[in-house]
Design an enzyme around this catalytic site. Structure first.
Site, short mmCIF file in Angstrom:
data_model
loop_
_atom_site.label_atom_id
_atom_site.label_comp_id
_atom_site.label_asym_id
_atom_site.label_seq_id
_atom_site.Cartn_x
_atom_site.Cartn_y
_atom_site.Cartn_z
CE LYS A 44 -1.99 50.88 25.57
NZ LYS A 44 -0.65 51.45 25.63
CB CYS A 138 2.25 53.12 32.93
SG CYS A 138 2.04 54.27 31.59
CE LYS A 176 5.82 46.08 31.18
NZ LYS A 176 5.16 46.12 29.88
C1 FMN Z 1 3.87 52.77 22.53
C2 FMN Z 1 4.05 51.94 23.75
C3 FMN Z 1 2.95 51.67 24.56
C4 FMN Z 1 3.10 50.89 25.70
N1 FMN Z 1 2.00 50.59 26.48
C5 FMN Z 1 2.13 49.79 27.58
C6 FMN Z 1 0.99 49.40 28.34
O1 FMN Z 1 -0.15 49.76 28.04
N2 FMN Z 1 1.19 48.61 29.42
C7 FMN Z 1 2.44 48.16 29.78
O2 FMN Z 1 2.57 47.41 30.76
N3 FMN Z 1 3.54 48.50 29.04
C8 FMN Z 1 3.39 49.29 27.97
N4 FMN Z 1 4.51 49.60 27.22
C9 FMN Z 1 5.85 49.11 27.65
C10 FMN Z 1 6.27 47.84 26.91
O3 FMN Z 1 5.39 46.78 27.13
C11 FMN Z 1 7.71 47.42 27.31
O4 FMN Z 1 7.73 47.13 28.70
C12 FMN Z 1 8.78 48.47 27.01
O5 FMN Z 1 8.45 49.21 25.86
C13 FMN Z 1 10.17 47.86 26.82
O6 FMN Z 1 10.18 46.83 25.86
P1 FMN Z 1 10.49 47.06 24.28
O7 FMN Z 1 11.85 47.70 24.17
O8 FMN Z 1 10.41 45.69 23.67
O9 FMN Z 1 9.39 47.96 23.78
C14 FMN Z 1 4.37 50.38 26.06
C15 FMN Z 1 5.47 50.65 25.23
C16 FMN Z 1 5.32 51.41 24.08
C17 FMN Z 1 6.53 51.67 23.21
#
Ligand code: FMN
Length: 366
Positions: A44, A138, A176
């Site tokens: 995270k 983010c 990212k």
């Molecule tokens: C609840 C939640 C918290 C997230 N927190 C972060 C974070 O702290 N840092 C980050 O780079 N991406 C964060 N993301 C983004 C995910 O890492 C990812 O890039 C995005 O959700 C798309 O992928 P997925 O469809 O597999 O979730 C978060 C996503 C979700 C759903």
């Protein structure tokens, strides 16, 4: 079967990583995922001052299929980690000690200040993590402090901040990127100019998951109000695939891509490999289905490799990129195919209409 892949000099036991978010929220859950078979984890996102991070409840919202009820879209208004940096540093050390062969990537984010970024980089790198992922993406909350996608939307900031990190870092640096931009290549190329050797894409897409028709409040609702959040899960996959392919076709060959967005099984992951990702990250899928999904991911990848005759994961990476074209080129190809077909048809007609002896005479020179 060997599913390992070496990316930017790091050997991943397999190409499946936990994406930054709740699946990598502390050392215990990261260790559990390694035990389950994941190749690596992006923890995270962390920053120097966790006290500035205050998360709200509720902070998630779901979009369900009208027919099956399955979750197809997911919105979050969660911020980065609210755990103190000292706790994280100790946990990074412990994880690397207990799991030296598994890959641990630290996701970092700071305000627009060189000394802060460099202090964070030095502290985290001393713990022995394998690589950095710079969170330029983010889309909510942190932007009020000019962090996250506030940086990722500005190529000049991406280049500058990445160069601050690479100036003091001696491990690979990935950036990212946010999808909330017209051309994801521009800030990505800027990060590469700043020294990034990998691009992770995509973070979440700005969204409002719905409106409660009883209260008239947009969701997720906190004390009657909302803010637009980040959209993830299956529904974003086609957008992520498009952006990953654009990056794969537009970045220098030696820049690696970590594909993210809506991956829930080996089929989804393979699409990302074929379009140029060397690793993939899963976040929402793991939140909804648990870390055990790694079994199907690995089995499906192995089966595909056997069926199609691939000897390594590396061989799959980018294999479908050659099939992108332009609309004009497709029109030319279609017309040419039509002409060939018409030519074949008229030849067949001639043979059918003429007597065989007549046709033989026609094709004979003497
Ligand atoms: C609840 C939640 C918290 C997230 N927190 C972060 C974070 O702290 N840092 C980050 O780079 N991406 C964060 N993301 C983004 C995910 O890492 C990812 O890039 C995005 O959700 C798309 O992928 P997925 O469809 O597999 O979730 C978060 C996503 C979700 C759903």
């Amino acid at each position: 079967m060997d599913l390992s892949i070496t990316v930017n000099g790091i050997t991943f036991p397999n190409p499946f990583l936990l994406g930054s978010g709740p699946p990598g929220t502390n050392a215990r859950v990261i260790a559990k995922s390694y035990d389950a078979g994941w190749g690596g984890a992006v923890a995270k996102t962390i920053s120097l001052e966790s006290a500035k991070v205050v998360n709200v409840v509720p902070r998630y919202g779901k979009l369900r299929s009208r027919t099956s009820g399955e979750v197809i879209g997911f919105e979050n208004i969660e911020l980065i980690s609210d755990r103190p940096i000292d706790v994280w540093l100790e946990e990074f050390r412990q994880v690397k000690k207990d799991y030296p062969k598994h890959i641990l990537i630290a996701s970092i984010m700071e305000e627009y200040e060189k000394s802060r970024w460099q202090e964070l980089t030095r502290m985290v790198q001393d713990t022995g993590v394998d690589a950095f992922e710079l969170n330029f993406s983010c889309p909510h909350g942190m932007t009020e402090r000019r962090m996250g996608s506030e940086m990722g939307e500005h190529p000049d900031l991406c280049e500058e901040v990445t160069s601050w990190v690479t100036e003091v870092s001696n491990i690979p640096v990935w950036a990212k990127m946010t999808p909330n931009i017209t051309n994801i290549k521009e800030p990505s190329l800027a990060a590469v100019r700043g020294g990034a050797v990998g691009i992770s894409a995509i973070n979440t897409i700005l969204s409002v998951i719905g409106v409660d028709l009883n209260t008239l409040r947009p969701m997720p609702t906190v004390e009657g109000h909302t803010v637009p959040g980040g959209y993830s899960s299956q529904a974003v996959r086609p957008i992520a695939l498009r952006m990953v392919s654009q990056l794969a076709l537009g970045l220098p060959q030696d820049v690696s891509i970590s594909g993210i967005g809506g991956i829930e099984n080996s089929h989804d992951a393979l699409e990302f490999f074929l379009l140029g990702s060397s690793t993939v990250q899963l976040c929402t899928g793991v939140m909804l289905h648990g870390v055990k999904m790694i079994d199907e991911l690995k089995e499906g990848l192995e089966k595909f490799m056997v069926d199609k005759g691939f000897n390594s994961v590396q061989e799959i990476v980018g294999k479908s990129l050659g099939y992108f074209s332009t609309l004009m080129d497709q029109v030319h190809k279609m017309k040419a195919a039509k002409r060939t077909k018409a030519g074949e048809a008229s030849r067949d007609n001639e043979w059918a209409q003429k007597d065989i002896t007549e046709k033989t005479a026609e094709l004979t020179s003497n």
